[in-house]
Every structure is written in C-alpha cells, then in structure tokens.
Design a protein around this motif. Structure first.
Motif, mmCIF file in Angstrom:
data_model
loop_
_atom_site.group_PDB
_atom_site.id
_atom_site.type_symbol
_atom_site.label_atom_id
_atom_site.label_comp_id
_atom_site.label_asym_id
_atom_site.label_seq_id
_atom_site.Cartn_x
_atom_site.Cartn_y
_atom_site.Cartn_z
ATOM 1 N N ALA A 1 25.779 -7.796 14.164
ATOM 2 C CA ALA A 1 27.154 -7.334 14.367
ATOM 3 C C ALA A 1 27.431 -6.008 13.672
ATOM 4 O O ALA A 1 28.548 -5.510 13.720
ATOM 5 C CB ALA A 1 28.131 -8.382 13.849
ATOM 6 N N SER A 2 26.409 -5.447 13.031
ATOM 7 C CA SER A 2 26.658 -4.212 12.291
ATOM 8 C C SER A 2 25.512 -3.216 12.454
ATOM 9 O O SER A 2 25.571 -2.343 13.301
ATOM 10 C CB SER A 2 26.913 -4.523 10.816
ATOM 11 O OG SER A 2 25.794 -5.217 10.272
ATOM 12 N N LYS B 1 22.353 2.058 17.328
ATOM 13 C CA LYS B 1 22.433 2.488 18.727
ATOM 14 C C LYS B 1 23.466 3.597 18.915
ATOM 15 O O LYS B 1 23.335 4.431 19.807
ATOM 16 C CB LYS B 1 22.788 1.298 19.628
ATOM 17 C CG LYS B 1 21.686 0.274 19.736
ATOM 18 C CD LYS B 1 22.130 -0.902 20.571
ATOM 19 C CE LYS B 1 21.063 -1.980 20.604
ATOM 20 N NZ LYS B 1 21.506 -3.190 21.298
ATOM 21 N N LEU B 2 24.490 3.598 18.075
ATOM 22 C CA LEU B 2 25.567 4.583 18.208
ATOM 23 C C LEU B 2 25.248 5.918 17.542
ATOM 24 O O LEU B 2 25.698 6.966 18.012
ATOM 25 C CB LEU B 2 26.862 4.018 17.617
ATOM 26 C CG LEU B 2 27.475 2.825 18.341
ATOM 27 C CD1 LEU B 2 28.623 2.241 17.530
ATOM 28 C CD2 LEU B 2 27.946 3.222 19.726
ATOM 29 N N VAL B 3 24.510 5.881 16.443
ATOM 30 C CA VAL B 3 24.197 7.102 15.699
ATOM 31 C C VAL B 3 22.874 7.652 16.224
ATOM 32 O O VAL B 3 21.809 7.097 15.945
ATOM 33 C CB VAL B 3 24.135 6.843 14.180
ATOM 34 C CG1 VAL B 3 23.772 8.123 13.437
ATOM 35 C CG2 VAL B 3 25.457 6.292 13.663
ATOM 36 N N LYS B 4 22.958 8.701 16.987
ATOM 37 C CA LYS B 4 21.766 9.283 17.619
ATOM 38 C C LYS B 4 20.751 9.733 16.575
ATOM 39 O O LYS B 4 21.100 10.401 15.598
ATOM 40 C CB LYS B 4 22.167 10.458 18.496
ATOM 41 C CG LYS B 4 22.943 10.050 19.731
ATOM 42 C CD LYS B 4 23.350 11.274 20.546
ATOM 43 C CE LYS B 4 24.163 10.911 21.755
ATOM 44 N NZ LYS B 4 25.444 10.327 21.473
ATOM 45 N N ASP C 1 21.683 -11.190 5.192
ATOM 46 C CA ASP C 1 23.023 -10.828 4.743
ATOM 47 C C ASP C 1 23.991 -11.885 5.270
ATOM 48 O O ASP C 1 24.201 -11.996 6.471
ATOM 49 C CB ASP C 1 23.383 -9.446 5.286
ATOM 50 C CG ASP C 1 24.689 -8.906 4.749
ATOM 51 O OD1 ASP C 1 25.616 -9.709 4.491
ATOM 52 O OD2 ASP C 1 24.800 -7.682 4.621
ATOM 53 N N GLN C 2 24.563 -12.658 4.357
ATOM 54 C CA GLN C 2 25.488 -13.730 4.736
ATOM 55 C C GLN C 2 26.928 -13.244 4.842
ATOM 56 O O GLN C 2 27.815 -14.011 5.213
ATOM 57 C CB GLN C 2 25.414 -14.870 3.710
ATOM 58 C CG GLN C 2 24.033 -15.494 3.611
ATOM 59 C CD GLN C 2 23.957 -16.464 2.456
ATOM 60 O OE1 GLN C 2 24.602 -17.525 2.480
ATOM 61 N NE2 GLN C 2 23.179 -16.125 1.443
ATOM 62 N N ILE C 3 27.167 -11.984 4.523
ATOM 63 C CA ILE C 3 28.519 -11.425 4.558
ATOM 64 C C ILE C 3 28.747 -10.648 5.853
ATOM 65 O O ILE C 3 29.753 -10.842 6.536
ATOM 66 C CB ILE C 3 28.765 -10.506 3.335
ATOM 67 C CG1 ILE C 3 28.500 -11.251 2.025
ATOM 68 C CG2 ILE C 3 30.163 -9.918 3.367
ATOM 69 C CD1 ILE C 3 29.384 -12.466 1.784
#
Length: 136
Positions: free
Chosen positions: A94-95, A101-104, A87-89
């Motif tokens: 970074a996403s 890691k944040l969404v259990k 993904d070049q966008i």
C-alpha cells in the motif's frame, strides 16, 4: 479509513497507553527473535507524549487523508525508497510498491523481516545503504 479512525480513538481514549502499545508493532517487538530494547520503546513513547494532543490528531489526519500521487509523479531526481517487508504499520503493497511505480527512475530496496522502525532497529544497514546510494 476505519484503521485511522481506530488510531484516533486510541489516542483520544488514552494517548499514553496508545503510544506504549504502538511500540510493539512499530519495532516488531512481537516477532520471534526481536531484539528491540526497552529503552528504544520508551524513547518512542516519550516522543509521542511530548507532541501536543492537537498535533498528534492533525498528524493522523495528514497521513491518512493526504494524497501525494501527483506530487510523487513530479519527482525527477534520483530517489531511494526503503521499506521493510514486515512493516506492521504501513503495508509494503500500500506504500513503497506504489510509490516506486509513481517516481520515475526510483530505486526500491525491500528488506526482508524489517519493521517500520527499521531506521532505529537496523540503523547500520539503513545507513550503509543510504551512503552507498548517495555515493553512486
């Protein structure tokens, strides 16, 4: 923020050409063996041109300046995160890697060689994986 300022500048300078040029990295058209059609690229351009100028500028602000970290931590339902590693966008690191890691309990599926527009360029694979996730 510099990258997003460049996007804003490109839209302000020549929105039509900006959206034409954006189709190349969006769909990975600059990669060896790319098979993205001219029709798909033109449809993307048309969507960009149909959006109001203010809406485009507001959209850039929203995706570049909104922090969803706390919202993501609150998600407590099965969540499938899909991302292409080419993904070049929106860079994977970074996403999607951070979101997973944040969404259990989320499920992260990374597709080798897939681009940002993978829902169009690899729709059969994406749809099959979505359906399998929903059935599970």
């Amino acid at each position: 923020m510099e990258a997003f300022d460049q996007i804003r500048a490109g839209v302000r300078a020549d929105r039509s050409q900006f959206f034409r040029d954006l189709t190349v990295p969006f769909y990975g058209a600059n990669r060896p063996g790319a098979t993205v059609s001219q029709g798909l690229r033109e449809a993307f351009w048309l969507q960009g041109m149909q959006a109001g100028f203010k809406a485009v500028i507001d959209c850039i602000k929203a995706f570049s300046e909104t922090d969803f970290t706390e919202d993501l931590k609150k998600i407590n339902v099965p969540t499938l995160i899909l991302h292409g590693d080419d993904d070049q966008i929106v860079p994977l690191g970074a996403s999607a890697l951070l979101i997973a890691k944040l969404v259990k309990g989320s499920t992260l599926k990374v597709y080798p060689g897939f681009d940002h527009g993978m829902c169009s360029t690899h729709k059969d694979q994406i749809n099959a994986d979505l359906l399998a996730f929903l059935k599970a």
